[in-house]
Design an enzyme around this catalytic site. Structure first.
Site, PDB file in Angstrom:
ATOM      1  N   ASP A  11      -3.432   4.469   2.497  1.00 54.15           N
ATOM      2  CA  ASP A  11      -3.479   4.436   3.947  1.00 54.15           C
ATOM      3  C   ASP A  11      -3.917   6.284   4.366  1.00 54.15           C
ATOM      4  O   ASP A  11      -2.123   6.362   4.043  1.00 54.15           O
ATOM      5  CB  ASP A  11      -2.571   4.026   5.164  1.00 54.15           C
ATOM      6  CG  ASP A  11      -3.498   2.711   5.411  1.00 54.15           C
ATOM      7  OD1 ASP A  11      -4.755   2.674   4.864  1.00 54.15           O
ATOM      8  OD2 ASP A  11      -1.912   2.047   5.745  1.00 54.15           O
ATOM      9  N   ASP A  48       1.540   4.753   1.929  1.00 58.88           N
ATOM     10  CA  ASP A  48       1.445   4.968   3.249  1.00 58.88           C
ATOM     11  C   ASP A  48       1.217   7.066   3.428  1.00 58.88           C
ATOM     12  O   ASP A  48       2.651   7.114   3.302  1.00 58.88           O
ATOM     13  CB  ASP A  48       1.817   4.952   4.656  1.00 58.88           C
ATOM     14  CG  ASP A  48       1.663   3.018   4.622  1.00 58.88           C
ATOM     15  OD1 ASP A  48       0.518   2.936   5.284  1.00 58.88           O
ATOM     16  OD2 ASP A  48       2.597   2.251   4.112  1.00 58.88           O
ATOM     17  N   ASP A  83       1.159  -1.274  -0.637  1.00 56.50           N
ATOM     18  CA  ASP A  83       0.051   0.295  -0.113  1.00 56.50           C
ATOM     19  C   ASP A  83       1.123   1.461  -0.086  1.00 56.50           C
ATOM     20  O   ASP A  83       2.222   0.919   0.299  1.00 56.50           O
ATOM     21  CB  ASP A  83      -0.810   0.336   1.511  1.00 56.50           C
ATOM     22  CG  ASP A  83      -0.198   0.382   2.738  1.00 56.50           C
ATOM     23  OD1 ASP A  83       1.398   0.157   2.464  1.00 56.50           O
ATOM     24  OD2 ASP A  83      -1.253   0.652   3.882  1.00 56.50           O
TER      25      ASP A  83
END
Ligand code: GTP
Ligand code: MN
Ligand code: MN
Length: 385
Positions: A309, A206, A204
C-alpha cells in the site's frame, strides 16, 4: 459483569487505545479462538458479532497474565456471554467445540480460501460458495469472469498468502525509497502498518510518503508508480485518486492518493529484481504465473509478489496519517471512538477536529517526527500534540 472488588486493582479500559497491548501475549489459545469466530461471523455478514469477538480478542491480548480460571476474568471488559462461554470451554476441555466445528466446516474453509484472494470480498466469495466453488483453483476451471484485481489475486495467490517478512518489508521500503528519491529528493518514506508496531510478519507492506514542503507531494504517486512500472517492479496496481488529503471528510476512510499494488521483489532482499520481461513490463499484463495450485510459488522463480500500500499525504497531515495507518485496526477504531465519546472530538487520518467543526479543519498542527508517541493520558486540551 461484576466490577473488581479490590479498589486497588487497576481497571482495564474498554478502549483498546488505553490498554498496553504487547506483541507477544499470554492468551494465544483464546485469541486464536476469537479470531476464528470473528472471521466466521464476518463471513456471514454478522458485523456486530464479528466486532464483539474482535473486541474480546483485543482485551485478551492486553492481559498481563495467562487466564487459567474464569475468576481471572472478573472485571475484564469487552467479554460478552458468548466469548466467556468459549473461554470456559477451552479452560475445561482444552478446545472449544464450537471453534473446532467452524474450522471443520466446508463453508468456513471455502470462504477463507476465496476471501484470501486479493480483490475478493465476503459478498463475492459467498456467491461463489453457493455456486459450489471451494478454492481459487476452482475459479480458473469454472471460467468465472474475474475483475482485473481478482485476476492478479489468483495469479499471485500463493505469494500473497505467504507472510511478508520484516526483511522483505525493508527491501520493499528501499526499492520505493530509491524510486521516490530519484523523483523527488527530500521526500520521506515511512514504513507503517503492522511492521511499525514491531510485527515480524504481515500480509502487506504499508508505506506512507510525504515531503516536508507542503504541496511538493502532489503528483508524486503517478510518477512513482510509472517509475516502478518502467523497472518491471509493478505487477499490479489500483489507484485511488482521493482528494490528495484536501477534502474535508470524517469517518474512517481517508482521502489520500494511494495505490493498492503488487510489487515484484527480487531474490535477495534489497537486490534489484530481474530485468523486465519483454512485453510484460506493464502492470496487469501477463507475467509468469504464481499458480494457485501448488506448483510455482516464489521458490526457484527468483522473485516473489508482495502486496504494497503506497499512501501519499501532505506534510501538515503526516502525524495523523501516520497514526491512522499504524493500526492495529482495533486500536484505530477505539481511538476514534475515544475521541468522539470521551472528548466530543472527531479523529481521522487527516486531523483531529472539534465536533462542531467537523467540516472545517482547524489550522494543521505540525507534529515533529521525533516527538514521543502520542499518549492519550495527555489532556487533549493541552497545546497541540
Ligand atoms: P498486516 O498487514 O496484516 O500485517 O496488518 P496491518 O495492521 O498492517 O493491517 P493493514 O495493512 O490492513 O492496515 C494497516 C493500518 O492501516 C490499519 O490500522 C488500518 O486500519 C489502516 N488502514 C487500512 N486501510 C485504510 C484506509 O483505507 N484508510 C485508512 N485511514 N486507514 C486504513
Ligand atoms: Mn499491513
Ligand atoms: Mn495495508
Amino acid at each position: 459483569s461484576a466490577p473488581r472488588s479490590d479498589p486497588e486493582e487497576p481497571r482495564i479500559s474498554a478502549y483498546a487505545c488505553q490498554r498496553r497491548t504487547p506483541l507477544d501475549h499470554l492468551n494465544k489459545i483464546f485469541t486464536d479462538a476469537s479470531e476464528v469466530l470473528a472471521e466466521n461471523a464476518e463471513f456471514s455478514e454478522s458485523e456486530g458479532r464479528g466486532l464483539a469477538f474482535r473486541k474480546a480478542g483485543s482485551v485478551l491480548r492486553s492481559l498481563p497474565f495467562a487466564v487459567s480460571r474464569m475468576e481471572d476474568l472478573r472485571g475484564v471488559p469487552c467479554l460478552g456471554e458468548h466469548s466467556r462461554k468459549i473461554i470456559q470451554e477451552i479452560l475445561e476441555d482444552g478446545v472449544s467445540g464450537e471453534v473446532e466445528g467452524v474450522l471443520r466446516s466446508e463453508r468456513y474453509r471455502a470462504m477463507k480460501a476465496l476471501t484470501g484472494v486479493f480483490g475478493v470480498g465476503v459478498k463475492t466469495a459467498d456467491r461463489w460458495v453457493r455456486e459450489g466453488l471451494r478454492t481459487p483453483g476452482d475459479l480458473l476451471t469454472s471460467g468465472h469472469r474475474l475483475s482485473r484485481e481478482q485476476e492478479a489475486g489468483v495469479r499471485y495467490y500463493e505469494d500473497l498468502n505467504c507472510p511478508v517478512t520484516r526483511a522483505e518489508a525493508d527491501a520493499i521500503g528501499e526499492i520505493v525509497k530509491e524510486a521516490v528519491h530519484s523523483i523527488l529528493p527530500g521526500a520521506r518514506v515511512t514504513l507503517t502498518g503492522g511492521f511499525r508496531r514491531g510485527k515480524e510478519a504481515g500480509h502487506d507492506v504499508d508505506l506512507l510518503i510525504t515531503h516536508p514542503e507542503e504541496g511538493k507531494e502532489e503528483g508524486l504517486l503517478g510518477k512513482l508508480t510509472s517509475w516502478l512500472d518502467s523497472q518491471g517492479v509493478l505487477l499490479y496496481q489500483r489507484v485511488s485518486e482521493g482528494s490528495g488529503g484536501r477534502g474535508r471528510e470524517s469517518g474512517p476512510m481517508d482521502h489520500f492518493h494511494r495505490s493498492f499494488s503488487i510489487l515484484k521483489l527480487g531474490e535477495q532482499p534489497g537486490a534489484p529484481p530481474g530485468p523486465p520481461q519483454p512485453g510484460a513490463s506493464s502492470a496487469g499484463q501477463t507475467q509468469e504465473a504464481a499458480s494457485p495450485r501448488g506448483q510455482g510459488g516464489a521458490q526457484g522463480r527468483g522473485w516473489r509478489a508482495v502486496r504494497v500500500d503506497l499512501v501519499i499525504c501532505p506534510y501538515s497531515q503526516f502525524a495523523y496519517a501516520l497514526l491512522g495507518w499504524t493500526g492495529s485496526q482495533q486500536f484505530e477504531r477505539d481511538l476514534r471512538r475515544f475521541a468522539s465519546q470521551e472528548r466530543d472530538m472527531s479523529l481521522n487520518s487527516h486531523g483531529l477536529y472539534q465536533r462542531e467543526q467537523v467540516r472545517t479543519p482547524p489550522p494543521p498542527h505540525c507534529i515533529s517526527e521525533s516527538s514521543p508517541p502520542l499518549s492519550l493520558s495527555l489532556s487533549l486540551s493541552s497545546p497541540p500534540l
